[in-house]
Design an enzyme around this catalytic site. Structure first.
Site, PDB file in Angstrom:
ATOM      1  N   ASN A 152       0.866  -1.193   0.000  1.00 39.85           N
ATOM      2  CA  ASN A 152       0.000   0.000   0.000  1.00 39.85           C
ATOM      3  C   ASN A 152       0.899   1.238   0.000  1.00 39.85           C
ATOM      4  OD1 ASN A 152      -1.921   1.953   0.311  1.00 39.85           O
ATOM      5  ND2 ASN A 152      -2.409   1.457   2.447  1.00 39.85           N
ATOM      6  N   TRP A 153       1.024   1.840  -1.175  1.00 39.50           N
ATOM      7  CA  TRP A 153       1.911   3.012  -1.288  1.00 39.50           C
ATOM      8  C   TRP A 153       1.296   4.270  -0.690  1.00 39.50           C
ATOM      9  CZ3 TRP A 153       4.846   3.443  -6.611  1.00 39.50           C
ATOM     10  CH2 TRP A 153       5.711   2.352  -6.741  1.00 39.50           C
ATOM     11  N   LYS A 154      -0.006   4.245  -0.450  1.00 36.18           N
ATOM     12  CA  LYS A 154      -0.712   5.455   0.015  1.00 36.18           C
ATOM     13  C   LYS A 154      -0.422   6.612  -0.958  1.00 36.18           C
ATOM     14  CE  LYS A 154      -0.200   3.629   4.624  1.00 36.18           C
ATOM     15  NZ  LYS A 154      -0.380   3.839   6.039  1.00 36.18           N
ATOM     16  N   HIS A 169      -9.772   1.186   4.294  1.00 35.45           N
ATOM     17  CA  HIS A 169      -8.550   1.356   5.083  1.00 35.45           C
ATOM     18  C   HIS A 169      -8.853   2.292   6.252  1.00 35.45           C
ATOM     19  CE1 HIS A 169      -4.487   2.582   6.185  1.00 35.45           C
ATOM     20  NE2 HIS A 169      -4.071   1.488   5.566  1.00 35.45           N
ATOM     21  N   GLU A 215      -7.361   4.719   7.393  1.00 38.94           N
ATOM     22  CA  GLU A 215      -7.163   6.150   7.092  1.00 38.94           C
ATOM     23  C   GLU A 215      -8.369   6.709   6.349  1.00 38.94           C
ATOM     24  OE1 GLU A 215      -3.346   5.687   5.215  1.00 38.94           O
ATOM     25  OE2 GLU A 215      -2.486   5.138   7.157  1.00 38.94           O
ATOM     26  N   GLU A 246      -6.089  -5.113  10.187  1.00 37.49           N
ATOM     27  CA  GLU A 246      -5.091  -4.075  10.411  1.00 37.49           C
ATOM     28  C   GLU A 246      -5.405  -3.333  11.706  1.00 37.49           C
ATOM     29  OE1 GLU A 246      -2.812  -2.896   6.741  1.00 37.49           O
ATOM     30  OE2 GLU A 246      -4.508  -1.541   6.821  1.00 37.49           O
ATOM     31  N   GLY A 287       1.852   2.010  10.863  1.00 35.09           N
ATOM     32  CA  GLY A 287       2.843   3.084  10.793  1.00 35.09           C
ATOM     33  C   GLY A 287       3.503   3.412  12.118  1.00 35.09           C
ATOM     34  N   SER A 345       2.771  -2.394  10.473  1.00 40.62           N
ATOM     35  CA  SER A 345       4.202  -2.433  10.786  1.00 40.62           C
ATOM     36  C   SER A 345       4.866  -3.762  10.398  1.00 40.62           C
ATOM     37  CB  SER A 345       4.455  -2.113  12.262  1.00 40.62           C
ATOM     38  OG  SER A 345       4.053  -0.777  12.532  1.00 40.62           O
ATOM     39  N   GLY A 356       2.631  -1.199   4.349  1.00 43.25           N
ATOM     40  CA  GLY A 356       2.654   0.218   4.024  1.00 43.25           C
ATOM     41  C   GLY A 356       4.082   0.713   3.875  1.00 43.25           C
ATOM     42  N   GLY A 357       4.619   1.284   4.926  1.00 40.96           N
ATOM     43  CA  GLY A 357       5.937   1.929   4.882  1.00 40.96           C
ATOM     44  C   GLY A 357       7.031   1.066   4.272  1.00 40.96           C
TER      45      GLY A 357
HETATM   46  C1  PEP Z   1      -1.117   0.230   6.013  1.00 43.00           C
HETATM   47  O1  PEP Z   1      -1.162   1.438   5.868  1.00 43.00           O
HETATM   48  O2  PEP Z   1      -1.995  -0.479   5.545  1.00 43.00           O
HETATM   49  C2  PEP Z   1      -0.006  -0.326   6.771  1.00 43.00           C
HETATM   50  C3  PEP Z   1      -0.083  -1.568   7.127  1.00 43.00           C
HETATM   51  O3  PEP Z   1       1.053   0.517   7.014  1.00 43.00           O
HETATM   52  P1  PEP Z   1       2.437   0.135   7.735  1.00 43.00           P
HETATM   53  O4  PEP Z   1       2.930  -1.145   7.127  1.00 43.00           O
HETATM   54  O5  PEP Z   1       3.330   1.290   7.460  1.00 43.00           O
HETATM   55  O6  PEP Z   1       2.128  -0.034   9.193  1.00 43.00           O
END
Ligand code: PEP
Length: 246
Positions: free
Chosen positions: A9-11, A91, A93, A162, A168, A204, A225-226
């Site tokens: 997930n590049w956001k 998601h 967010e 999640e 994050g 994470s 994500g990150g």
């Molecule tokens: C996400 O935004 O779906 C996510 C899992 O982010 P991260 O891996 O950065 O926690």
């Protein structure tokens, strides 16, 4: 044994250069992992030109209607026309910053099915809910509202667990915590007559913790994500996931 599903997930991040780097870094991983890149829509035409078999792409959201006066939105049909196979829906967010309710999330998942996209629907509890031992109640409520809005027996549904407190933050759920929630989600869906195609964990996930997560019986893959924003790091994460898949 099916390959683990790794969704990046590049956001609102990334670039054409990153997409080229990721495509190159994943060349050696083909077959061992099933990769879906949830890209900003602007990068989908390059994805179509660049990505090889075995690497698919997704949107991070869709509107629930096919067309209309909704400035700035993209319908599931438009995303499908760009060659995407999946879309993330609900998601945390989107739920938090764009006030998406469980009912809206269900409408968006339905739109994905209508357009031939596979929805990856996110559920997860807040830190407060976890501390109050309400995790199962919260995620099952989210799942129940979703299933109530889908045609009975809808197939190919993917759920991503999640926990909001893990996104994050660097504070991932332990494999045992994630496994327990995944098992409950599967069980709840089954009681409502649905079979979840895959249940992913997100929050994470990194190169060094993915193996332990993937060793759990009900974790079919991860949503990243990150750690998906570095081509080499993401490729290493995929390799570690493939090596230890349950
Ligand atoms: C996400 O935004 O779906 C996510 C899992 O982010 P991260 O891996 O950065 O926690």
């Amino acid at each position: 044994m099916t390959a683990p599903l790794i969704v990046a997930n590049w956001k609102m991040n990334g670039s054409e250069a990153l997409l080229r780097d990721v495509a190159e870094a994943l060349v050696d991983r083909q077959g061992s992992v099933d990769v879906v890149l949830a890209l900003p829509a602007i990068h989908m035409s390059l994805a179509r030109a660049l990505l090889q078999d075995g690497i698919r792409w997704a949107s991070q959201d869709v509107h629930w209607l096919e067309s209309g006066a909704y400035t700035g939105e993209l319908s599931a049909e438009m995303i499908a026309q760009m060659g995407a196979s999946h879309s993330i829906v609900g998601h945390s967010e989107r739920r938090e910053y764009f006030a998406e309710s469980d009912e809206i999330v269900a409408k968006k998942a339905n739109a994905c099915f209508r357009a031939g996209l596979i929805p990856i629907v996110c559920v997860g509890e807040s830190r407060e809910a976890r501390q109050a031992e309400r995790t199962e109640a919260v995620v099952c409520e989210q799942l129940e509202v979703l299933l109530a809005g889908l045609p009975q027996g809808a197939e190919r549904l993917i759920i991503a667990y999640e926990p909001i407190w893990a996104i994050g933050t660097g504070a991932e759920a332990t494999p045992e915590m994630a496994q327990a929630v995944h098992a409950v989600l599967r069980d709840t869906a089954q009681k409502r007559g649905f079979r979840l195609d895959k249940v992913l964990y997100g929050g994470s996930v990194k190169e060094d913790n993915v193996a332990a997560l993937m060793s759990m019986p009900d974790i079919d893959g991860v949503l990243v994500g990150g750690a998906s924003l570095s081509a080499q790091g993401f490729s290493a994460l995929c390799a570690n996931a493939a090596a230890t898949h349950n």
